[in-house]
Design a protein around this motif. Structure first.
Motif, short mmCIF file in Angstrom:
data_model
loop_
_atom_site.label_atom_id
_atom_site.label_comp_id
_atom_site.label_asym_id
_atom_site.label_seq_id
_atom_site.Cartn_x
_atom_site.Cartn_y
_atom_site.Cartn_z
N ILE A 205 -2.11 10.85 9.39
CA ILE A 205 -1.46 9.63 9.88
C ILE A 205 -1.93 8.40 9.12
CG2 ILE A 205 -1.13 8.14 11.91
CD1 ILE A 205 -1.38 10.70 13.62
N VAL A 206 -3.24 8.20 9.02
CA VAL A 206 -3.81 7.10 8.25
C VAL A 206 -4.55 7.72 7.07
CG1 VAL A 206 -5.35 5.12 8.27
CG2 VAL A 206 -4.03 5.67 10.32
N SER A 207 -3.96 7.65 5.92
CA SER A 207 -4.50 8.35 4.75
C SER A 207 -5.87 7.83 4.35
CB SER A 207 -3.54 8.20 3.57
OG SER A 207 -4.13 8.70 2.38
N TYR A 208 -6.77 8.76 4.08
CA TYR A 208 -8.10 8.39 3.58
C TYR A 208 -7.97 7.64 2.25
CZ TYR A 208 -13.00 9.00 2.13
OH TYR A 208 -14.29 8.79 1.74
N GLN A 209 -6.94 7.99 1.48
CA GLN A 209 -6.74 7.37 0.16
C GLN A 209 -6.01 6.03 0.24
OE1 GLN A 209 -5.97 10.68 0.79
NE2 GLN A 209 -7.85 11.43 -0.15
N GLY A 210 -5.56 5.64 1.42
CA GLY A 210 -4.83 4.38 1.57
C GLY A 210 -3.38 4.54 1.17
N GLY A 211 -2.69 3.41 1.06
CA GLY A 211 -1.28 3.43 0.70
C GLY A 211 -0.40 3.04 1.87
N THR A 212 0.81 3.54 1.88
CA THR A 212 1.80 3.20 2.90
C THR A 212 2.22 4.45 3.66
OG1 THR A 212 2.64 1.43 1.49
CG2 THR A 212 4.05 2.10 3.30
N MET A 213 2.36 4.35 4.98
CA MET A 213 2.85 5.47 5.78
C MET A 213 4.25 5.86 5.34
SD MET A 213 1.84 4.51 9.72
CE MET A 213 0.17 4.52 10.33
N ASN A 214 4.59 7.15 5.50
CA ASN A 214 5.95 7.56 5.20
C ASN A 214 6.91 7.04 6.28
OD1 ASN A 214 6.07 9.43 7.43
ND2 ASN A 214 5.01 10.96 6.17
N TRP A 215 8.20 7.17 6.00
CA TRP A 215 9.22 6.60 6.89
C TRP A 215 9.11 7.13 8.31
CZ3 TRP A 215 13.07 8.94 9.75
CH2 TRP A 215 14.00 8.08 10.34
N ALA A 216 8.87 8.44 8.47
CA ALA A 216 8.81 9.04 9.80
C ALA A 216 7.66 8.46 10.62
CB ALA A 216 8.68 10.55 9.68
N LEU A 217 6.49 8.30 9.99
CA LEU A 217 5.34 7.74 10.71
C LEU A 217 5.54 6.27 11.02
CD1 LEU A 217 2.38 9.45 8.80
CD2 LEU A 217 3.19 9.95 11.12
N ARG A 218 6.13 5.53 10.08
CA ARG A 218 6.40 4.11 10.35
C ARG A 218 7.34 3.96 11.54
NH1 ARG A 218 7.32 3.89 4.74
NH2 ARG A 218 9.54 3.40 5.08
N THR B 167 4.86 0.71 13.01
CA THR B 167 3.99 -0.11 12.18
C THR B 167 4.07 0.39 10.74
OG1 THR B 167 1.78 -1.10 12.01
CG2 THR B 167 1.87 1.25 12.46
N GLY B 168 3.53 -0.37 9.83
CA GLY B 168 3.59 0.04 8.43
C GLY B 168 2.81 -0.92 7.57
N GLY B 169 3.26 -1.07 6.34
CA GLY B 169 2.55 -1.91 5.39
C GLY B 169 1.47 -1.14 4.66
N ARG C 211 0.77 -7.02 9.35
CA ARG C 211 2.01 -7.80 9.28
C ARG C 211 3.20 -7.00 9.79
NH1 ARG C 211 3.43 -12.33 6.61
NH2 ARG C 211 1.44 -12.37 5.50
N GLU C 212 3.24 -5.71 9.50
CA GLU C 212 4.42 -4.92 9.83
C GLU C 212 4.34 -4.21 11.17
OE1 GLU C 212 6.20 -2.54 6.82
OE2 GLU C 212 5.61 -3.89 5.19
N SER C 213 3.38 -4.58 12.03
CA SER C 213 3.34 -4.02 13.38
C SER C 213 4.56 -4.51 14.17
CB SER C 213 2.05 -4.44 14.10
OG SER C 213 0.92 -3.86 13.48
N ARG C 214 5.23 -3.57 14.87
CA ARG C 214 6.43 -3.92 15.61
C ARG C 214 6.42 -3.40 17.04
NH1 ARG C 214 7.67 -1.49 11.08
NH2 ARG C 214 8.51 0.34 12.17
N PHE C 215 5.27 -2.92 17.51
CA PHE C 215 5.23 -2.40 18.87
C PHE C 215 5.21 -3.54 19.89
CE2 PHE C 215 0.98 -3.18 17.69
CZ PHE C 215 0.64 -2.34 16.63
N PRO C 216 5.37 -3.22 21.20
CA PRO C 216 5.51 -4.28 22.20
C PRO C 216 4.38 -5.30 22.24
CG PRO C 216 6.23 -2.19 23.12
CD PRO C 216 5.65 -1.88 21.78
N ALA C 217 3.14 -4.87 21.98
CA ALA C 217 2.02 -5.82 22.03
C ALA C 217 2.19 -6.93 21.00
CB ALA C 217 0.70 -5.09 21.80
#
Length: 290
Positions: free
Chosen positions: A178-191, A196-198, A82-88
Motif C-alpha cells: 500500500i505504501v511503498s518502501y521505495q516511495g513514489g505514487t500509489m496506483n490508480w486502484a489504491l488512490r 488519497t494520493g500524491g 495535498r491529494e487527500s480526499r477523504f471526509p476528514a
C-alpha cells in the motif's frame, strides 16, 4: 495483556465537535505519567486498531504510561497530503486540536506529564504524526511513524512552524503493498480505494530527512538484527542516525514485511506479512526510554 488493563471511553470537545477515544491505563492526579497518543490507519477506529495490532501498545500502559487510542473522523485523519480526499479533509476536521485537547485534559491535574507526550501513527495515522511533528513544535517528546513516509514537497501542506528537534522512530516493510518502501505514487486502484494520493519519499529518504531536520549530518550506522523466530521469513535491519547533543532518528526496515505493525499478532495476509522478529512496544520503550 489487554484483559488485565483498565480501558475506558473518553471524549473531548474540539470547537463544536465531540471527539472520542479509548484510554488504556489509569492515573491519579499528580502521578504525571507519560501519555501515548495512538493514531489508527484508514477505515479504522481506535478500538479496531487496538484489535488489529493485538493490543501491542497496551504493553506501554502495563509499563506505566497512559495510552489513548484516538478515533478519527469517519475512519480517517486530516493529514497533510495535498491529494487527500477523504471526509476528514473535506470537512477540514481539526485533528491537531483534538490531540491538543486530549493532552490538556490529562495535563490539567498532572495525571500525565505534558513533557512526555509521544505520538504513534500507522499508515494514515503515521501521516497525522508527521503533520503534528511539523505544526506543533514542542508538543511531542517523540514520534513513531509506521508504514508511512514523508509526502514529497509538492504534496505536503503542513504548516512550517519553527522546527523543534524530536526523536523519530520509523518502521516500514520492504514488501508493503500500500505504501511503498521505495516511495513514489500509489496506483490508480489504491488512490481510489483510500481517497488519497500524491508522491511520497522512500522510507530511507524519510529517515534522512528527519535526521537532517534534527541537525544530524553524519552517515548512519546499519545493523542486521539476529532472528528471534527461525520460521518467520522476515528479517529486521536497524539504521541509526545520531549526533552528539541532538535527538536520534532510527529506521527499522522489515525485510519482506508488509503494511503491518510488528508484534505478536498477525494482520490479514492481504496487506503483507507481519514480522514477529520484534515487538513494536518494546522498541518504543527502549528508544524513548519510557
Amino acid at each position: 495483556m489487554s484483559s488485565t488493563l483498565t480501558a475506558t471511553r473518553g471524549s473531548v470537545t474540539v470547537g463544536e465537535a465531540t471527539r472520542t477515544f479509548t484510554l488504556v491505563g489509569t492515573a491519579a492526579p499528580g502521578e504525571a505519567k507519560p501519555l501515548i497518543l495512538v493514531f489508527h490507519g484508514s477505515r479504522q477506529t481506535g478500538d479496531k486498531h487496538r484489535a488489529f495490532t493485538g493490543g501491542v501498545f497496551d504493553a506501554l500502559a502495563a509499563r506505566g504510561a497512559l495510552v489513548a487510542y484516538l478515533d478519527g473522523y469517519r475512519g480517517n485523519w486530516n493529514d497533510a497530503r495535498r491529494e487527500s480526499r477523504f471526509p476528514a479533509r473535506r470537512a477540514d476536521i481539526d485533528d491537531v486540536g483534538f490531540a491538543r485537547a486530549v493532552i490538556a485534559t490529562y495535563a490539567s491535574d498532572r495525571r500525565i506529564d505534558p513533557g512526555r507526550v509521544h505520538a504513534v501513527g500507522y499508515s494514515n495515522g503515521g501521516q497525522m504524526v508527521i503533520r503534528l511533528a511539523h505544526e506543533t513544535p514542542g508538543l511531542l517528546a517523540g514520534a513513531t511513524v509506521i508504514a508511512a513516509t514523508m509526502p514529497a514537497p509538492e504534496n505536503f501542506l503542513a504548516g512550517q512552524a519553527p522546527w523543534t528537534s524530536v526523536p523519530v522512530l520509523l518502521i516500514h516493510g520492504t514488501k508493503d503493498p500500500i505504501v511503498s518502501y521505495q516511495g513514489g505514487t500509489m496506483n490508480w486502484a489504491l488512490r481510489t480505494l483510500f481517497r488519497t494520493g500524491g508522491r511520497s519519499w522512500s522510507a530511507t529518504r524519510t529517515a534522512r530527512y528527519f535526521a537532517e531536520r534534527n541537525g544530524i549530518t553524519t552517515e548512519p550506522t546499519t545493523t542486521r538484527l539476529p532472528k528471534r523466530i527461525t520460521a518467520d521469513p522476515t528479517e529486521v535491519e536497524r539504521t541509526t542516525y545520531e549526533a552528539k547533543g541532538v535527538p536520534p532518528v532510527v529506521l527499522y526496515t522489515i525485510h519482506r514485511g508488509g503494511h503491518t505493525v510488528p508484534g505478536p499478532s498477525s494482520a490479514p495476509a492481504l496487506i503483507g506479512r507481519t514480522s514477529h522478529q520484534l515487538d513494536t512496544a518494546d522498541i518504543i520503550t527502549e528508544f524513548f526510554h519510557l
